[in-house]
Motif scaffolding. Structure first.
Motif, PDB file in Angstrom:
ATOM      1  N   UNK A 746      15.397  27.278  42.880  1.00 23.95           N
ATOM      2  CA  UNK A 746      16.423  26.357  43.388  1.00 23.95           C
ATOM      3  C   UNK A 746      16.278  24.982  42.747  1.00 23.95           C
ATOM      4  N   UNK A 747      15.048  24.499  42.635  1.00 24.25           N
ATOM      5  CA  UNK A 747      14.840  23.193  42.010  1.00 24.25           C
ATOM      6  C   UNK A 747      15.247  23.204  40.543  1.00 24.25           C
ATOM      7  N   UNK A 748      15.071  24.348  39.868  1.00 26.44           N
ATOM      8  CA  UNK A 748      15.462  24.417  38.461  1.00 26.44           C
ATOM      9  C   UNK A 748      16.954  24.338  38.249  1.00 26.44           C
ATOM     10  N   UNK A 749      17.754  24.635  39.274  1.00 27.26           N
ATOM     11  CA  UNK A 749      19.213  24.566  39.159  1.00 27.26           C
ATOM     12  C   UNK A 749      19.754  23.180  39.513  1.00 27.26           C
ATOM     13  N   UNK A 750      18.893  22.264  39.908  1.00 26.57           N
ATOM     14  CA  UNK A 750      19.367  20.953  40.354  1.00 26.57           C
ATOM     15  C   UNK A 750      20.071  20.206  39.234  1.00 26.57           C
ATOM     16  N   UNK A 751      19.470  20.182  38.033  1.00 23.93           N
ATOM     17  CA  UNK A 751      20.067  19.427  36.930  1.00 23.93           C
ATOM     18  C   UNK A 751      21.406  20.034  36.525  1.00 23.93           C
ATOM     19  N   UNK A 752      21.461  21.367  36.447  1.00 25.32           N
ATOM     20  CA  UNK A 752      22.703  22.015  36.036  1.00 25.32           C
ATOM     21  C   UNK A 752      23.819  21.751  37.045  1.00 25.32           C
ATOM     22  N   UNK A 753      23.493  21.797  38.324  1.00 21.52           N
ATOM     23  CA  UNK A 753      24.513  21.548  39.349  1.00 21.52           C
ATOM     24  C   UNK A 753      24.945  20.089  39.353  1.00 21.52           C
ATOM     25  N   UNK A 763      37.092  19.980  40.641  1.00 22.84           N
ATOM     26  CA  UNK A 763      37.056  21.425  40.828  1.00 22.84           C
ATOM     27  C   UNK A 763      35.910  21.792  41.763  1.00 22.84           C
ATOM     28  N   UNK A 764      36.023  22.991  42.335  1.00 24.45           N
ATOM     29  CA  UNK A 764      35.015  23.447  43.297  1.00 24.45           C
ATOM     30  C   UNK A 764      33.712  23.729  42.575  1.00 24.45           C
ATOM     31  N   UNK A 765      32.639  23.128  43.054  1.00 26.04           N
ATOM     32  CA  UNK A 765      31.326  23.288  42.448  1.00 26.04           C
ATOM     33  C   UNK A 765      30.275  23.137  43.537  1.00 26.04           C
ATOM     34  N   UNK A 766      29.257  24.030  43.590  1.00 23.29           N
ATOM     35  CA  UNK A 766      28.228  23.889  44.630  1.00 23.29           C
ATOM     36  C   UNK A 766      27.508  22.562  44.498  1.00 23.29           C
ATOM     37  N   UNK A 767      27.182  21.940  45.601  1.00 23.07           N
ATOM     38  CA  UNK A 767      26.442  20.667  45.525  1.00 23.07           C
ATOM     39  C   UNK A 767      25.011  20.908  45.078  1.00 23.07           C
ATOM     40  N   UNK A 768      24.399  19.966  44.414  1.00 21.90           N
ATOM     41  CA  UNK A 768      23.008  20.141  43.984  1.00 21.90           C
ATOM     42  C   UNK A 768      22.077  20.175  45.196  1.00 21.90           C
ATOM     43  N   UNK A 769      21.033  20.987  45.144  1.00 29.26           N
ATOM     44  CA  UNK A 769      20.103  21.061  46.279  1.00 29.26           C
ATOM     45  C   UNK A 769      19.301  19.779  46.415  1.00 29.26           C
ATOM     46  N   UNK A 770      18.792  19.518  47.610  1.00 22.68           N
ATOM     47  CA  UNK A 770      18.024  18.269  47.796  1.00 22.68           C
ATOM     48  C   UNK A 770      16.695  18.261  47.053  1.00 22.68           C
ATOM     49  N   UNK A 771      16.175  19.437  46.691  1.00 21.85           N
ATOM     50  CA  UNK A 771      14.910  19.488  45.976  1.00 21.85           C
ATOM     51  C   UNK A 771      15.198  19.522  44.481  1.00 21.85           C
ATOM     52  N   UNK A 772      14.469  18.736  43.725  1.00 22.93           N
ATOM     53  CA  UNK A 772      14.656  18.655  42.273  1.00 22.93           C
ATOM     54  C   UNK A 772      13.419  19.184  41.564  1.00 22.93           C
ATOM     55  N   UNK A 773      13.488  19.190  40.217  1.00 23.70           N
ATOM     56  CA  UNK A 773      12.389  19.756  39.453  1.00 23.70           C
ATOM     57  C   UNK A 773      11.099  18.960  39.642  1.00 23.70           C
ATOM     58  N   UNK A 774      11.223  17.714  39.869  1.00 25.00           N
ATOM     59  CA  UNK A 774      10.021  16.900  40.068  1.00 25.00           C
ATOM     60  C   UNK A 774       9.267  17.259  41.333  1.00 25.00           C
ATOM     61  N   UNK A 775       9.941  17.855  42.308  1.00 23.51           N
ATOM     62  CA  UNK A 775       9.266  18.212  43.557  1.00 23.51           C
ATOM     63  C   UNK A 775       8.367  19.437  43.411  1.00 23.51           C
ATOM     64  N   UNK A 776       8.564  20.229  42.358  1.00 20.23           N
ATOM     65  CA  UNK A 776       7.832  21.493  42.263  1.00 20.23           C
ATOM     66  C   UNK A 776       6.868  21.529  41.085  1.00 20.23           C
ATOM     67  N   UNK A 777       6.907  20.551  40.197  1.00 17.20           N
ATOM     68  CA  UNK A 777       6.030  20.615  39.022  1.00 17.20           C
ATOM     69  C   UNK A 777       4.560  20.521  39.402  1.00 17.20           C
ATOM     70  N   UNK A 778       4.268  19.892  40.510  1.00 21.90           N
ATOM     71  CA  UNK A 778       2.861  19.738  40.892  1.00 21.90           C
ATOM     72  C   UNK A 778       2.222  21.017  41.404  1.00 21.90           C
ATOM     73  N   UNK A 779       3.002  22.030  41.667  1.00 24.42           N
ATOM     74  CA  UNK A 779       2.438  23.271  42.197  1.00 24.42           C
ATOM     75  C   UNK A 779       1.845  24.150  41.105  1.00 24.42           C
ATOM     76  N   UNK A 780       2.402  24.059  39.894  1.00 25.19           N
ATOM     77  CA  UNK A 780       2.019  24.990  38.838  1.00 25.19           C
ATOM     78  C   UNK A 780       0.528  24.932  38.485  1.00 25.19           C
TER      79      UNK A 780
END
Length: 1411
Positions: A746-753, A763-780
């Motif tokens: 989900x975080x990986x789709x934030x930039x694209x959305x 036009x109709x487009x899903x809103x970006x999720x509240x979590x971004x890529x920066x929120x998950x990079x620390x887990x890897x």
């Protein structure tokens, strides 16, 4: 006054009835008018005397001349009897029951003129009639005895125990006196009338002085008479007696004899008159009576046997009446005591039940015996003798056998006793549980579950749920749970949740069945019922027979379960059962559970509270107010059905607020029992992972990040071997990793959305999720460190099982991370490539080469579902109306989910390699050892030859195996062009890709698209095309021609050249097939989003309904079928090539090229298509257009395919009598081909060969009758020669034809000139052969057949066409290179000449007789 109508005088008019307004003068006037008319009265008044008072009198009215004088003294006592005409003698019955019939009514003699009143008076016994006939009895000879004198001042008080209660109708005092007189040896004052035998047998009531000895005297006299008679005289007297008796009385005695008491077995076995005990002399009887306190017990009277068999010896001659009364105490199991109340009457029939049961014996038959079960549901062997204290014996059909049958349990479940209902339902529940586990498969014939459902189990359980007794209701809930829920299935689904796409599942719906629409047949579309109306018109039974869950929903099961939870508030076990039932229903129809009023509100408020208190004991008496893992799992299954349902649960039902209460602290701090705490936190993580898969509930990730980080740090501690709850801890860690994987996607789709939202411009487009890529990079880094540690732990034998269980989840997470990393703006190629090389060299390669992993890979083929379809274990009981996953016992046998299965690890590794090699293509060659290992090669060979079947029981598992096969093929695609060792097995990979494509299930459309785009039409995988394959085929054709001396038409191109051209056109062929599969585009996009982790675009984790594979098995014929459906059906095949849709000729050409390539080099891939189906689909070339088959490229390819289909090794497998898939019968298709040939063929040789193929002798004569009957005109243009026909002529001529109508048509076509050798050489030879064999055959046959032989032979002999006559008479054998295609005799052989001569002589003799 009474009025009547004078019917004789029409002028008198109708006598009117009195009216309320008439006065007295009017009434008198009407009376006078009536009297003068002389009409008969409607009622007569009859005066009858009272005979009981001795009165005499006559009748009033006509009997006394109309008047009559009566005695004035008796006038007041006379009765008036009013008789009305046509009034029935008996009152009508007020009830609908049939009237009771009297046994003796028919014997009563009645007369028509007998008056009913007289008959009533005759039977009226007034007291005066009784007193008037008093006759005093003569008591002169009766001795008179006084009471015995005692020394007591007062008589002793009589106690009830001192009297016999078995002599009834006498007072206690009279019985006491009788007993006293018997002790004194005196005759009682009154004869005992209460004994069961007749008093006449004891001489009571006889007027003789010695009445007690009279019966013995009569008995001795009877015996003397019988002894003086011979056997024949006795039988004659017996017949005479039977003739004199009433037959109904005889039948009555016989019926009583059949119903006589069989309990006195010992007495009945002894012949009458053999002992003094059997004959019962009067002295013995009196002595026994006295010893028992005047309580004489007699057996029920035994009827005399009236008939015996002819071979049966007659009874002994010493017959007496005394054996009618037999003392049965000696045969009873107990001796009645006089102190027992109400036990004065013996009932031997009932006492028989007190005997010991005989030992159970197996019946001397091989037929199946009725199954009986104990209370735990275990099957009881027929010969097992169980003690009676177990409570398994009862008065059923087989009382000696312990246990209950299903029929008896059904009957017991409707008992009025609560305990019996509960016991029966509990036993049924245990039986269902064992049946679903497959424990009865080897010992029972038939399906227990199907038998119970057919018997109405659903209705029984539904009725029991409405029981007001909580115990019965609880037993019904448990039985319903045993029927619907298989706990092993649920465990398997939970174990695969952390696999790749493990959170997705198929709905558990029955396979769609086509319903018969008899009601709508012939009706216009406007009058037909809609699908909804048809569903509403179905009964509950019809719905439940097709779909068990839908039937229960129609019976209002959900409101009842809600009522049980709300009002009954049952025990914890019942609550758990109800929640599991709701989960199973949610897997079938989640909307029904959500739409049930107050159901989900009740579940959330009672079993998922926001706050709770710790239970007082480890096993609480009530689970209300405590969070339950089963309730959380129900929410998770509901959320899987769609993103809107998930959003409704999270927001409208406030589930999002409950998750932090469970996940913000450690499980040990949740104030719950430790096991339940781990389970509910695991289900909470899974529910959160499902929501994150839609891009929802991501704000919780930010809020609970510290708690998640803390949990990750304690993973190794939680998975300590010393923890007794290690399996639950392991599931909790896997659920957490699944959550992090979905959040990463989900975080990986934030930039694209976000970029799409800017460029959408409204036009109709899903809103970006509240979590971004920066929120998950620390887990890897943390998770990668965990993976390194678990890979090292593989060396530890104690910890290797835990490591193998969690490593796949870490690999799936890393794939999600690197897949999304390559799409981010922060992606740094150089650093990432170096990082991937370190990951491959330090983690992945050591993991792949580890001996533990290599040992797992060896189990690849044995764990496969695809390779072990036929040799797999026997599936547990499943029914079409209640599909399951067939997982019982999955831990103890090899399988995809078993602990020894390599599938989760290899799938996760292949998924990660697919992503890594896409980023760093140089890593591919490092993992070629995986593809070249012997276990993998052997597994792929097994898959290429497998033919799995599609079913619910395997679909959910096969889906994961399809993922592994696809990933292995993708790795081969990257290596086949750069690795020579891999290229050696290119044909194997291509074969696997071809068989995998039609196996793919709904939800895997993207995998099929990738296979078509990259592998199936890739020339690198068709190594024969560039390694001398076409040349080898040409050489094979030349060798075949030399061996068989069979030359095709020189204008036709060889198959080798056609294959060479097909290899060149592979890119165009790929484009052709992708175009014809364009209707799957939307499914491909949906599947792509799910498989690639595009969370915001995923609408549901529930896979499409399992209606069949994504691509049909005959997909190589798709362009031909599509063109036929567009033009052949609508236009009747009359369109020319120019009128066909644009690109049709090119599409047909590419389709035929691909079919030719597969038929030569990938024949195994087409083995799922029957040869008759291939022939039927290729026939579309002739039916879809009038001249398409005449196009040069098409004709070359069709000729090549025809020669391949008619090879000698393939002709035997071409079975045209079997209907091809999609057609009712091949005969219908052949009829269409004949019509098309007559219309547009112009004598084309290719079309002619196609028409001749089904005329072989081994196929149905219907097709030959169609050619020589309805379509005989086509014989003039069917000019195919035997050189052009690649089928041996012997297949048309052997065996000889036996259809007489067809032989007549053969003969007619030859004689009438319809069939000539220059027009149709092949069929000319065929008809000559069959007719010649028929006319000269001397086999025995029916008269009709023999007459036809003689008639044909005579007609042939007298033919004027000498050439045809010689051909028919002198035909020898077919010969391809001769002038006419057959060899002839120089002259008739002797045997045939003799046959002809005999037929002609027979005709001459018959003609002479006629003259």
């Amino acid at each position: 006054s009474l009025r009547s109508v004078d019917r004789d005088d029409p002028d008198a008019g109708m006598l009117r009835r009195p009216k309320p307004s008439d006065c007295e003068a009017d009434l008198l006037r009407e009376q006078e008018k009536f009297l003068t008319s002389g009409a008969p009265a409607a009622a007569n008044v009859i005066r009858r005397p009272d005979k009981r008072r001795g009165e005499a009198g006559g009748e009033g009215g006509e009997g006394e001349g109309g008047g009559g004088e009566y005695n004035r003294e008796n006038e007041g006592r006379l009765r008036d009897v009013v008789t009305i005409e046509d009034l029935p003698d008996q009152l009508p019955s007020l009830t609908p029951a049939p009237p009771k019939k009297s046994r003796f009514k028919a014997s009563h003699v009645t007369f028509e003129d007998e008056d009913a009143g007289e008959r009533l008076d005759h039977h009226d016994m007034h007291v005066s009639a009784v007193l008037s006939r008093i006759v005093e009895r003569d008591t002169s000879s009766t001795p008179i005895s006084l009471p015995a004198f005692t020394g007591m001042a007062f008589p002793k008080a009589l106690h009830r125990s001192e009297t016999s209660s078995q002599v009834r109708n006498k007072s206690i005092f009279a019985r006491q006196i009788a007993a006293q007189r018997l002790k004194e040896g005196k005759t009682p004052l009154h004869c005992p009338t209460a004994v069961s035998c007749r008093s006449l047998l004891f001489g009571q009531g006889l007027g003789a002085p010695d009445s007690s000895g009279e019966p013995m005297r009569i008995h001795r006299e009877n015996q003397a008479k019988l002894q003086a008679m011979s056997q024949s005289e006795i039988l004659q007297e017996q017949k005479k007696l039977l003739c004199q008796l009433d037959p109904r009385l005889v039948d009555f005695v016989r019926s009583r004899k059949a119903q006589s008491v069989p309990s006195s077995a010992s007495a009945s076995k002894q012949p009458w008159g053999e002992s003094s005990k059997d004959n019962f002399p009067l002295e013995n009887m009196s002595r026994q009576s006295a010893s028992s306190g005047a309580a004489v017990h007699f057996q029920k009277p035994r009827e005399v046997e009236m008939e015996r068999g002819e071979d049966q010896p007659p009874p002994p001659l010493r017959v007496s009446l005394l054996p009618f009364c037999v003392n049965s105490e000696m045969d009873l199991l107990l001796k009645p005591q006089k102190e027992w109340v109400h036990m004065d009457k013996l009932e031997p029939e009932k006492l028989e039940w007190m005997r010991d049961l005989p030992a159970p014996k197996r019946k001397g038959t091989k037929k199946a015996m009725q199954a009986r079960f104990d209370f735990t549901g275990s099957l009881i062997p027929p010969t097992e003798d169980l003690p009676t204290h177990l409570g398994l014996h009862h008065h059923g059909e087989e009382p000696e056998r312990a246990g209950y049958s299903l029929q008896e349990l059904f009957l017991l479940s409707r008992s009025q006793l609560i305990q019996q209902r509960s016991l029966a339902l509990g036993t049924l529940s245990n039986i269902l549980s064992k049946a679903r586990a497959g424990e009865y498969l080897s010992v029972l014939k038939g399906s227990v579950v199907s038998t119970l459902l057919d018997a109405g189990l659903l209705f029984l359980l539904r009725f029991a749920l409405d029981d007001g007794v909580e115990g019965v209701m609880s037993a019904a809930v448990h039985a319903l749970k045993a029927l619907l829920v298989c706990e092993d299935d649920e465990e398997c689904l939970d174990c695969t949740f952390s696999w790749f796409r493990g959170l997705a599942s198929f709905p558990l719906l029955p396979s769609a069945q086509e319903e018969e629409e008899e009601e709508d047949a012939g009706l216009p579309e406007s009058m037909k019922f809609t699908a909804k109306e048809k569903e509403e018109r179905k009964t509950d039974h019809d719905v439940a027979r097709q779909d068990v869950v839908k039937g229960l929903l129609k019976m209002k099961l959900l409101p009842r379960l809600r009522y049980i939870l709300e009002v009954f508030r049952p025990s914890p076990r019942v609550v758990q059962d109800v929640l599991q039932i709701l989960t199973r229903i949610a897997r079938h129809s989640s909307s029904s559970v959500l739409e049930c009023p107050r159901l989900m509100e009740t579940v959330l408020s009672e079993f998922l509270p926001a706050s709770w208190t710790a239970p007082s004991s480890s096993i609480p008496q009530s689970v209300y107010g405590l969070p339950l893992a089963s309730a959380m799992k129900l929410l998770r299954v509901l959320a899987t059905s769609g993103r809107h349902t998930c959003a409704r649960l999270l927001n409208s039902l406030a589930v999002k607020e409950h998750l932090p209460c469970l996940l913000s602290t450690e499980p040990s701090e949740l104030l719950l029992e430790p096991t339940e705490a781990l389970r509910i936190t695991t289900e909470a993580y899974r529910l959160w992972a499902v929501a994150a898969g839609y891009g929802q509930a991501c704000t919780l990730y930010i809020d609970l990040y510290p708690s998640l980080a803390k949990t990750l740090q304690s993973v190794h501690t939680a998975l300590a071997l010393s923890d007794p709850l290690l399996p639950l801890q392991l599931q909790r860690v896997l659920a957490l990793l699944s959550l992090l994987t979905q959040v990463t996607h989900t975080a990986g789709c934030h930039r694209e959305l976000q970029a799409g939202m800017v460029s959408s411009q409204g036009e109709e487009c899903p809103p970006p999720p509240p979590v971004s890529w920066g929120h998950v990079t620390g887990l890897q880094p943390s998770l990668l460190g965990h993976l390194r540690g678990f890979v090292k732990n593989l060396d530890n034998p104690v910890q290797k099982d835990i490591s193998l269980a969690v490593i796949p989840a870490y690999l799936v997470y890393l794939e999600a991370y690197y897949h999304q990393l390559s799409r981010q703006n922060c992606f740094k190629p150089v650093e990432t490539l170096q990082e991937l090389e370190r990951l491959a060299s330090e983690v992945l390669l050591p993991l792949l080469s580890h001996h533990v992993v290599q040992g797992l890979i060896k189990n690849l083929k044995s764990s496969s579902v695809v390779c072990n379809v036929e040799s797999s274990h026997q599936d547990p009981e499943t029914t079409a109306s209640l599909p399951g996953l067939a997982c019982p016992g999955w831990r103890g046998r090899p399988g995809l989910v078993a602990p020894s299965s390599p599938f989760p690890l290899l799938t996760a590794l292949g998924l990660l390699l697919e992503t890594l090699t896409g980023i760093h293509k140089g890593l591919s060659y490092k993992f070629n050892s995986l593809l070249l290992s012997e276990p993998v090669i052997g597994y792929l060979r097994g898959c290429s030859q497998a033919m799995p079947t599609l079913s619910h029981t395997r679909a959910w598992l096969v889906r994961h195996e399809h993922h592994l096969l696809y990933l292995l093929l993708r790795l081969a695609h990257r290596l086949v062009s750069i690795e020579p060792e891999v290229a050696k097995h290119a044909s194997l990979y291509h074969q696997v890709a071809l068989v995998l494509l039609p196996w793919l299930l709904p939800g895997s459309e993207y995998l099929g698209h990738e296979l078509l785009s990259t592998i199936i039409f890739n020339k690198d995988f068709i190594s024969e095309g560039h390694s001398g394959g076409p040349e080898a085929v040409e050489l094979g054709e030349l060798r075949l021609q030399e061996e068989t001396h069979h030359h095709t038409s020189p204008s036709l191109q060889t198959v080798g050249a056609l294959l060479r051209e097909a290899c060149i056109q592979l890119p165009s062929i790929r484009g052709c097939f992708l175009t014809h599969l364009a209707h799957l585009e939307s499914s491909v996009l949906t599947s792509r989003d799910a498989l690639l982790g595009h969370s915001p675009w995923i609408s549901s984790h529930l896979l499409p309904e399992l209606t069949g594979p994504t691509v049909p098995s005959d997909w190589p014929f798709l362009p031909l079928i599509s063109l036929y459906e567009r033009t052949g059906l609508s236009d009747g095949g009359g369109l020319q090539v120019e009128d066909l849709p644009h690109g049709a000729l090119q599409a047909v050409t590419h389709c035929l090229q691909w079919l030719l390539l597969l038929e030569v080099w990938r024949e195994e891939a087409l083995k799922v298509i029957l040869p008759v189906a291939k022939l039927a689909r290729l026939s579309c070339v002739f039916l879809c257009s009038s001249d398409l088959f005449l196009e040069r490229p098409v004709q070359k390819l069709i000729w090549g395919l025809f020669r391949l289909l008619t090879r000698r090794s393939k002709l035997d497998s071409l079975e045209l009598n079997v209907p091809p898939p999609g057609l009712a019968s091949f005969q219908d298709l052949y009829t269409a081909l004949l019509s098309q040939y007559e219309a547009v063929s112009f004598g084309d040789r290719l079309f002619g060969c196609w028409v001749l193929l089904p005329l072989q002798r081994r196929y149905s004569a219907t097709m030959r009758l169609a050619v020589f009957g309805e379509h005989v005109g086509m014989l003039r243009s069917l000019g195919v020669t035997m050189e052009q026909l690649s089928i041996p002529i012997e297949r048309f001529t052997s065996p000889p034809e036996d259809s007489l109508p067809l032989l007549h048509l053969y003969f007619r076509s030859l004689v009438m000139g319809t069939l000539k050798p220059r027009w149709c050489p092949v069929l000319y030879v065929v008809t000559l052969s069959h007719v010649n064999t028929f006319i000269f055959s001397q086999d025995a046959a029916a008269q009709e057949v023999e007459a036809a032989r003689h008639s044909m032979l005579r007609k042939i002999y007298y033919l004027t066409d000498k050439v045809l006559r010689n051909h028919l008479l002198l035909f020898h054998l077919p010969q391809q290179h001769s002038e006419f295609g057959f060899d002839s005799y120089e002259q008739l052989p002797p045997i045939k000449a003799k046959r002809l001569e005999s037929v002609l002589k027979q005709q001459d003799s018959s003609d002479g007789k006629g003259d």
